[in-house]
Design an enzyme around this catalytic site. Structure first.
Site, mmCIF file in Angstrom:
data_model
loop_
_atom_site.group_PDB
_atom_site.id
_atom_site.type_symbol
_atom_site.label_atom_id
_atom_site.label_comp_id
_atom_site.label_asym_id
_atom_site.label_seq_id
_atom_site.Cartn_x
_atom_site.Cartn_y
_atom_site.Cartn_z
ATOM 1 N N GLU A 125 0.864 -1.190 0.000
ATOM 2 C CA GLU A 125 0.000 0.000 0.000
ATOM 3 C C GLU A 125 0.898 1.238 0.000
ATOM 4 O OE1 GLU A 125 -1.713 0.360 4.244
ATOM 5 O OE2 GLU A 125 -0.500 -1.473 4.222
ATOM 6 N N LYS A 127 2.786 4.514 1.105
ATOM 7 C CA LYS A 127 3.227 5.054 2.389
ATOM 8 C C LYS A 127 2.886 6.542 2.372
ATOM 9 C CE LYS A 127 7.122 5.050 5.593
ATOM 10 N NZ LYS A 127 7.021 6.425 6.012
ATOM 11 N N ASP A 129 2.604 10.314 3.349
ATOM 12 C CA ASP A 129 3.526 11.239 4.017
ATOM 13 C C ASP A 129 2.731 12.189 4.907
ATOM 14 O OD1 ASP A 129 5.834 12.395 4.721
ATOM 15 O OD2 ASP A 129 6.249 13.335 2.787
ATOM 16 N N TYR A 236 -4.941 2.133 8.640
ATOM 17 C CA TYR A 236 -4.152 1.036 8.067
ATOM 18 C C TYR A 236 -3.576 0.073 9.103
ATOM 19 C CZ TYR A 236 -0.342 4.369 9.048
ATOM 20 O OH TYR A 236 0.501 5.252 9.652
ATOM 21 N N LYS A 324 10.978 2.560 0.200
ATOM 22 C CA LYS A 324 10.925 4.013 -0.030
ATOM 23 C C LYS A 324 11.347 4.403 -1.444
ATOM 24 C CE LYS A 324 11.156 6.697 3.486
ATOM 25 N NZ LYS A 324 11.698 6.563 4.824
ATOM 26 N N CYS A 418 17.315 36.491 -28.844
ATOM 27 C CA CYS A 418 17.045 36.701 -27.424
ATOM 28 C C CYS A 418 15.558 36.973 -27.225
ATOM 29 C CB CYS A 418 17.879 37.887 -26.919
ATOM 30 S SG CYS A 418 17.407 38.405 -25.264
ATOM 31 N N CYS A 421 15.033 40.816 -26.000
ATOM 32 C CA CYS A 421 15.261 42.023 -26.792
ATOM 33 C C CYS A 421 15.257 41.764 -28.290
ATOM 34 C CB CYS A 421 16.568 42.693 -26.370
ATOM 35 S SG CYS A 421 18.028 41.771 -26.899
ATOM 36 N N CYS A 436 22.814 36.287 -25.784
ATOM 37 C CA CYS A 436 22.243 37.458 -26.441
ATOM 38 C C CYS A 436 23.410 38.404 -26.747
ATOM 39 C CB CYS A 436 21.243 38.108 -25.492
ATOM 40 S SG CYS A 436 20.861 39.804 -25.921
ATOM 41 N N CYS A 442 20.212 45.141 -23.881
ATOM 42 C CA CYS A 442 19.193 44.107 -23.625
ATOM 43 C C CYS A 442 18.672 44.307 -22.206
ATOM 44 C CB CYS A 442 19.797 42.710 -23.763
ATOM 45 S SG CYS A 442 18.687 41.409 -23.184
HETATM 46 S S1 IVH Z 1 2.169 0.667 9.052
HETATM 47 C C1 IVH Z 1 3.947 -1.272 12.872
HETATM 48 N N1 IVH Z 1 1.242 1.743 6.838
HETATM 49 O O1 IVH Z 1 5.210 5.357 8.245
HETATM 50 C C2 IVH Z 1 3.727 -0.641 11.551
HETATM 51 N N2 IVH Z 1 2.665 3.061 8.199
HETATM 52 O O2 IVH Z 1 7.974 4.656 8.927
HETATM 53 C C3 IVH Z 1 2.870 0.530 11.605
HETATM 54 N N3 IVH Z 1 3.006 5.316 7.361
HETATM 55 O O3 IVH Z 1 4.967 5.864 11.679
HETATM 56 C C4 IVH Z 1 2.967 1.397 10.414
HETATM 57 N N4 IVH Z 1 1.748 5.147 5.585
HETATM 58 O O4 IVH Z 1 3.348 7.143 10.196
HETATM 59 C C5 IVH Z 1 2.014 1.917 7.919
HETATM 60 N N5 IVH Z 1 0.310 2.572 4.891
HETATM 61 C C6 IVH Z 1 1.076 2.744 5.959
HETATM 62 C C7 IVH Z 1 1.725 3.964 6.217
HETATM 63 C C8 IVH Z 1 2.523 4.069 7.347
HETATM 64 C C9 IVH Z 1 2.521 5.946 6.289
HETATM 65 C C10 IVH Z 1 3.948 5.936 8.332
HETATM 66 C C11 IVH Z 1 3.526 5.836 9.763
HETATM 67 C C12 IVH Z 1 4.687 5.229 10.478
HETATM 68 C C13 IVH Z 1 5.807 5.424 9.506
HETATM 69 C C14 IVH Z 1 6.845 4.342 9.653
#
Ligand code: IVH
Length: 690
Positions: A125, A127, A129, A236, A324, A418, A421, A436, A442
């Protein structure tokens, strides 16, 4: 919920009312203790507390440690009460390449005694931010919400989390007695942009990225402000659960969805490392089109019994990993290619990009360097490209994603005139740059030279920013450096000019005159640098000034028949520099401008200025990073220079000190890696005092 006699409440109603009251009291406490700004009078506050006490007397189980009856205010100095997590909120290990994922799978296989790689199904899934949060439901009612904090203890943000539309206040019938749902609080990119636009209009601080905006919104002391910010939540994960509603990760998330939470629709099951890799690449590809920022994908073992067997190492589960994206790259689209003309006439192509978050910074432009570079990478308007940021450097386009090229995209044709100009733009000799040829008039070159002239290492005139110079140039108020020093007199003769321009009041004008006047006396090296002669940077300017000592000697040398020869004999001056100098002064217009300038400024001989040879930072190389508290970056650098330091922009083995401000990132890490001494702002100032 309307207020009713406590004796008439059912257990569920009591719980709902209790959590409402708790939220109101928490908010009132925070306003009172945290902000010195009470939101209700004492009588109203007491009534809330009385009602909570009455409910707790009738329903003893509601008297939990987090109940407002069990804590005093919000704690001095801290805005939020603390909540200890029933189960610690852990972090994840990172993977950056397919091999890391393969190793993760193999490691789990070994641990579980399964030999074949990739036989453990993984959920994948995005991640998100954002910031993680934990929501505790007891008997189906949201009782409190906490931030991650240090993983063991977070902040009580119940009142704030209750304002999110993605957070149900009550769970459907049959929910476990205790259910702690965890997930990510975030803000959509478009909502972030709109919020920042509004902040800007109101003259308020801008947020650096959606994550910071979400953090700011979540940590508001007044939940009514949080309610106006468009925060979202993806569920999640979970912590304490009295009876498990499912036995897989997928099943749990499906249950959260059933409960009314928002779950990520991109979550998917992968049965091999190859499938994980394909998923990762797909997500990387659509990353820029997602409404929210992500920084990778998260992989988790799907079968909960296996998760249990795998357990944890230190602060991360053995059964999950964050795969990542490399922090500094992202995909986006080229909306246009524009040409900028600098003070030396060089035509620099710039890609205007669909804004994208690259490692926490919104990138909307990237340099394309030059004509040859565009041709080599075949960058076209409409292309999807990989953009990259490394440290503080200007974002660059790494490559084009050819598979996504629109059918109508045509090769970019670099202009041979240019755009500012209309004069011819030529490439000379082996030079990669097209320039130029209209050096004298210019407008882009003239404005560019003025901007350089007032810049920090040159005349350093505060109050004459780029926009101001452009506007004064357009209005014909400033065309040459000398004009800067006659501006006040000309404005006084015809005072309708600047005084009546928007943005200029008596005070700002007075400040401008003062900052110009402060530079009517200037060090020779600064003056030489300010002229903007090709190849004459700050260091060469110092070498020249050290050699000539006075402006008179410098100008005499420049007009000498044997200037070229004499110049090349100066330490630090090579053939290219010497030629550029001779060419510059051979140009009548340039000599004229210098003479005109000298009517208004006094040039100090070189020896009168320069770094303190025995100052506390004599001969040391310093790098500043992050934002300082008591000084602007420029002021701090100037101070250090006065004390004999050299300032560098990036950390290397030659760096003696890194001065660390708030929010420092990659440079701090680099300093740590290289073992370079790190000073806090306070330590720097202390040392500067000698
Ligand atoms: S699972 C024990 N799922 O990533 C595992 N974390 O680097 C619990 N995060 O502190 C985390 N999206 O803030 C999980 N789909 C996702 C996530 C996620 C973002 C963040 C979360 C966590 C950090 C870990």
């Amino acid at each position: 919920m309307p207020q009713r006699e406590v004796s008439a409440l059912t257990p569920i109603e009591a719980q709902i009312r209790h959590s409402e009251l708790a939220a109101q009291i928490t908010a009132a406490d925070e306003a009172y203790y945290g902000q010195d700004a009470p939101v209700m009078d004492d009588a109203a506050y007491d009534a809330l507390r009385q009602e909570v006490l009455a409910i707790e007397a009738a329903f003893a189980h509601l008297k939990s440690p987090t109940s407002p009856t069990q804590k005093v205010g919000a704690g001095a100095g801290s805005h939020f009460a603390k909540i200890v997590h029933a189960v610690p909120m852990l972090s994840l290990d990172n993977a950056f390449a397919r091999d890391d994922v393969a190793e993760f799978a193999a490691r789990m296989g070994r641990f579980l005694g399964i030999n074949e790689e990739g036989t453990i199904p993984l959920t994948a899934e995005p991640k998100i931010d954002g910031l993680s949060a934990s929501l505790r439901y007891e008997r189906g009612v949201l009782v409190h919400a906490a931030t991650r904090g240090d993983g063991f203890e977070g902040e009580d943000v119940t009142a704030n989390m209750r304002t999110l539309p993605d957070v149900p206040h009550i769970l459907p019938a049959g929910a476990p007695d205790v259910l702690e749902v965890r997930g990510e609080v975030y803000m959509d990119k478009s909502d972030f942009a709109a919020l920042n636009a509004a902040q800007q209009n109101e003259g308020k601080k801008l947020f650096a990225n959606p994550r910071n905006a979400a953090a700011g919104a979540l940590r508001q002391k007044d939940a009514r402000i949080t309610a106006t910010r468009p925060l979202k939540f993806f569920a999640y994960a979970w912590a304490e659960v009295s009876t498990m509603p499912a036995d897989t990760q997928m099943g749990m998330v499906a249950y959260f969805k059933q409960c009314g939470f928002t779950t990520n629709p991109l979550m998917q099951l992968c049965n091999s490392v190859d499938e994980v890799q394909a998923y990762y690449e797909h997500i990387a590809h659509i990353r820029s089109q997602l409404p929210y920022d992500i920084d990778g994908v998260v992989l988790k073992v799907n079968v909960l019994a296996l998760q249990q067997q795998l357990g944890f190492v230190a602060r991360a589960p053995r059964w999950a990993i964050a795969y990542k994206f490399s922090a500094e790259q992202a995909f986006t689209r080229v909306e246009a290619i524009e040409i900028q003309v600098g003070r030396t006439g060089v035509l620099t192509p710039v890609a205007r990009l669909e804004p994208v978050n690259v490692g926490g910074v919104i990138v909307a432009n990237a340099t394309l360097h030059n004509e040859a570079e565009i041709a080599r990478k075949d960058i076209r308007v409409g292309d999807t490209v990989v953009v990259q940021r490394a440290g503080d450097v200007i974002p660059q386009v790494v490559e084009v994603v050819l598979a996504d090229r629109p059918a109508h995209a045509v090769p970019y044709i670099f202009p041979d005139v240019c755009p500012m100009c209309g004069a011819q733009a030529l490439r000379e000799g082996a030079d990669v740059a097209r320039r130029c040829t209209n050096e004298a008039t210019c407008p882009a070159q003239m404005v560019g030279r003025l901007i350089h002239f007032v810049s920090r290492l040159a005349f350093d005139i505060e109050g004459l920013g780029e926009r101001t110079l452009e506007s004064f140039y357009e209005k014909g108020l400033i065309r040459t450096p000398a004009d800067i020093f006659t501006l006040q007199a000309r404005n006084a003769e015809n005072f309708t000019k600047i005084d009546n321009m928007p943005g200029w009041g008596a005070q700002s004008l007075a400040n401008l005159w003062a900052s110009i006047d402060a530079r009517r006396s200037i060090a020779l090296n600064r003056l030489i640098f300010a002229l903007g002669i090709r190849h004459v940077g700050e260091v060469t300017a110092k070498d020249l000034a050290a050699h000539c000592y006075t402006i008179e000697a410098f100008l005499t040398l420049m007009q000498d028949e044997n200037a070229l020869e004499q110049l090349t004999s100066i330490n630090g001056v090579g053939e290219t520099v010497a030629q550029a100098l001779v060419q510059f002064f051979a140009h009548e217009g340039n000599m004229h401008q210098v003479q005109a300038l000298l009517q208004h400024v006094q040039v100090q001989p070189f020896a009168a200025v320069g770094a303190a040879a025995n100052g506390p930072f004599a001969g040391k190389t310093l790098v500043f990073t992050g934002s300082l508290e008591t000084l602007t970056r420029d002021a701090a650098k100037a101070k250090a220079e006065q004390l004999g330091a050299k300032i560098a922009s990036s950390v290397s083995k030659k760096t003696d000190f890194v001065i660390l401000g708030a929010g420092a990132g990659s440079k701090k890490l680099e300093a740590e890696r290289l073992g370079v001494a790190i000073l806090t702002e306070a330590a720097f100032l202390e040392r500067a005092q000698g």
